[in-house]
Each structure stands twice: as C-alpha cells, then as structure tokens.
Design a protein around this motif. Structure first.
Motif, PDB file in Angstrom:
ATOM      1  N   ALA A  38      60.967  85.062  97.733  1.00 39.76           N
ATOM      2  CA  ALA A  38      61.499  83.704  97.917  1.00 39.76           C
ATOM      3  C   ALA A  38      61.809  83.063  96.568  1.00 39.76           C
ATOM      4  N   VAL A  39      60.978  83.313  95.577  1.00 39.70           N
ATOM      5  CA  VAL A  39      61.209  82.777  94.230  1.00 39.70           C
ATOM      6  C   VAL A  39      62.474  83.392  93.637  1.00 39.70           C
ATOM      7  N   VAL A  40      62.641  84.703  93.789  1.00 40.39           N
ATOM      8  CA  VAL A  40      63.828  85.369  93.248  1.00 40.39           C
ATOM      9  C   VAL A  40      65.086  84.867  93.959  1.00 40.39           C
ATOM     10  N   ASP A  41      64.991  84.626  95.270  1.00 38.98           N
ATOM     11  CA  ASP A  41      66.135  84.056  95.995  1.00 38.98           C
ATOM     12  C   ASP A  41      66.594  82.748  95.347  1.00 38.98           C
ATOM     13  N   VAL A  42      65.639  81.877  95.045  1.00 42.49           N
ATOM     14  CA  VAL A  42      65.962  80.588  94.416  1.00 42.49           C
ATOM     15  C   VAL A  42      66.551  80.817  93.024  1.00 42.49           C
ATOM     16  N   MET A  43      65.968  81.722  92.260  1.00 41.82           N
ATOM     17  CA  MET A  43      66.475  81.984  90.907  1.00 41.82           C
ATOM     18  C   MET A  43      67.917  82.467  90.940  1.00 41.82           C
ATOM     19  N   ILE A  44      68.205  83.409  91.826  1.00 45.89           N
ATOM     20  CA  ILE A  44      69.561  83.959  91.889  1.00 45.89           C
ATOM     21  C   ILE A  44      70.542  82.887  92.347  1.00 45.89           C
ATOM     22  N   GLU A  45      70.137  82.075  93.299  1.00 46.97           N
ATOM     23  CA  GLU A  45      70.990  80.988  93.768  1.00 46.97           C
ATOM     24  C   GLU A  45      71.266  79.981  92.645  1.00 46.97           C
ATOM     25  N   GLU A  46      70.217  79.602  91.920  1.00 43.30           N
ATOM     26  CA  GLU A  46      70.397  78.644  90.824  1.00 43.30           C
ATOM     27  C   GLU A  46      71.210  79.240  89.682  1.00 43.30           C
ATOM     28  N   LEU A  47      71.045  80.538  89.422  1.00 45.64           N
ATOM     29  CA  LEU A  47      71.843  81.180  88.377  1.00 45.64           C
ATOM     30  C   LEU A  47      73.317  81.220  88.757  1.00 45.64           C
ATOM     31  N   ALA A  48      73.593  81.385  90.035  1.00 47.91           N
ATOM     32  CA  ALA A  48      74.988  81.391  90.485  1.00 47.91           C
ATOM     33  C   ALA A  48      75.623  80.024  90.256  1.00 47.91           C
ATOM     34  N   GLU A  98      74.079  78.901  82.508  1.00 53.90           N
ATOM     35  CA  GLU A  98      73.859  78.561  81.094  1.00 53.90           C
ATOM     36  C   GLU A  98      72.424  78.137  80.794  1.00 53.90           C
ATOM     37  N   GLU A  99      71.660  77.709  81.785  1.00 50.52           N
ATOM     38  CA  GLU A  99      70.254  77.339  81.567  1.00 50.52           C
ATOM     39  C   GLU A  99      69.336  78.261  82.360  1.00 50.52           C
ATOM     40  N   TRP A 100      69.515  79.559  82.168  1.00 48.50           N
ATOM     41  CA  TRP A 100      68.809  80.575  82.931  1.00 48.50           C
ATOM     42  C   TRP A 100      67.291  80.519  82.745  1.00 48.50           C
ATOM     43  N   TRP A 101      66.801  80.046  81.622  1.00 54.24           N
ATOM     44  CA  TRP A 101      65.362  80.070  81.326  1.00 54.24           C
ATOM     45  C   TRP A 101      64.578  79.029  82.122  1.00 54.24           C
ATOM     46  N   ILE A 102      65.268  78.142  82.861  1.00 53.03           N
ATOM     47  CA  ILE A 102      64.550  77.136  83.644  1.00 53.03           C
ATOM     48  C   ILE A 102      64.774  77.288  85.145  1.00 53.03           C
ATOM     49  N   VAL A 103      65.495  78.340  85.568  1.00 57.43           N
ATOM     50  CA  VAL A 103      65.736  78.490  87.005  1.00 57.43           C
ATOM     51  C   VAL A 103      64.442  78.872  87.717  1.00 57.43           C
ATOM     52  N   GLY A 104      64.432  78.566  88.994  1.00 57.23           N
ATOM     53  CA  GLY A 104      63.272  78.904  89.820  1.00 57.23           C
ATOM     54  C   GLY A 104      62.185  77.853  89.755  1.00 57.23           C
ATOM     55  N   PRO A 105      61.104  78.133  90.439  1.00 59.54           N
ATOM     56  CA  PRO A 105      60.005  77.162  90.497  1.00 59.54           C
ATOM     57  C   PRO A 105      59.250  77.083  89.177  1.00 59.54           C
TER      58      PRO A 105
END
Length: 188
Positions: free
Chosen positions: A160-170, A174-181
């Motif tokens: 579920a965390v990776v789902d959120v990260m991939i969605e936010e990265l899409a 440019e701010e990949w280091w803060i994606v996810g919970p």
C-alpha cells in the motif's frame, strides 16, 4: 522441681535465641533462594524468547536464500523464467527484468523483516526503487498478486505504501525523496 541457676537459664535462653535466629535465617534464606530461582527462571525465559526469534529470522533468511537462488536460475535460463513467472505477453528480456525487479523488492522486505533496516530506512530504499521505470512497470503488472495478500500482512502494508509512492511520483517526480507516508511505522 530443680531450680536453675542464672547461668543455666541464660544458656537455655541463648540457645533458644540462637535456634530462633537460625530458623529465621533459614526461612529468609528460602525466600531469597526462591527469589533468585524466579529471577534465574525469568532470565532463562527471556533468553529462550530471544533464541526463538533468532531461529525464526535464520529460517526466514534461509527460505529467502532459496528463493533468490531460484530467481537467479530463472534469470539465467529463459525456460526456467517461463516456469517461474505468471506474467504473460513478455519478451524474454522483459521477463528477466520483471523477475529481477521482484528480487530487488524482496531483498528490501527481507532486510526490514530481519532487522537490518527499520521502517524509515525501508521507506527511503523504496522511494529510490520506485523511481525506476522497470520497477514501476513490474509493480503495475503484479497488482493482482498483491490483492491476494492478507491485509494485515507486512507485505500488504508495504504494498500500500509503494502504491502511494508510485502514484505520487507519477504526479510530481521532482520531489521523489518526500513521496509516500511519513516514517510513522508499519502499524500506523
């Protein structure tokens, strides 16, 4: 009745006091001995618990080592890759890439499970992995696999965390280091 001299009376009183003192020492010695035994028993139970946890971690590592060996063989041999993968419509190269992406993800999960990295470190590694387009494709193709996981399992929570990260990265890579919970933990 014979009269006792003061010396005899003191001797008997002294003996009674000494006997009473000895009884009290024995009584308290048994109590302190029992406390020591209980303390030793609690310490042994604690050590047994730690040993059980360590054996569980060792079994996890051994099982994962076998899984990695199988994945490595599947990456090296296309006929084994076909047998090991449930993904369809992939070229030989793409199948190997998907197996390798699964391998990388599994290594991160195992590192967290055996205590090599904590939840926050796991999130950091996952953020980096999610930036990889091949991993994002692997993740998309294996969505159905994760649906069969028990919702309270570690892998389902991490999924579920990776789902959120991939969605936010899409949305904003440019701010990949803060994606996810946040690093609140897997039970949050």
């Amino acid at each position: 009745m014979a009269t006792q001299t003061p010396a005899v009376r003191r001797s008997r009183i002294g003996s009674a006091v000494a006997s009473g003192r000895d009884l009290m020492r024995a009584f308290f010695a048994r109590g302190s001995r029992r406390r020591r035994q209980e303390d030793v028993l609690l310490e042994l139970l604690g050590q047994l618990r730690l040993m059980t946890e360590e054996i569980h971690r060792a079994n996890l590592i051994q099982q994962y080592r076998l899984t990695l060996e199988q994945m490595d063989r599947a990456i090296d041999d296309p006929s084994l890759a076909d047998a090991a993968s449930t993904l369809t419509g992939l070229s030989e190269v793409k199948r190997r890439q998907m197996i390798f992406a699964n391998r990388e993800y599994g290594i991160l999960l195992m590192a967290h499970q055996v205590g090599i990295c904590d939840w926050e470190e796991l999130l950091g590694h996952l953020r980096v992995l999610c930036r990889n387009q091949l991993f994002a494709e692997y993740w998309d193709r294996t969505d159905e696999h994760r649906r069969s996981l028990p919702p309270d399992s570690l892998e389902a929570r991490v999924g579920a965390v990776v789902d959120v990260m991939i969605e936010e990265l899409a949305d904003g890579p440019e701010e990949w280091w803060i994606v996810g919970p946040s690093a609140a933990g897997p039970d949050s």
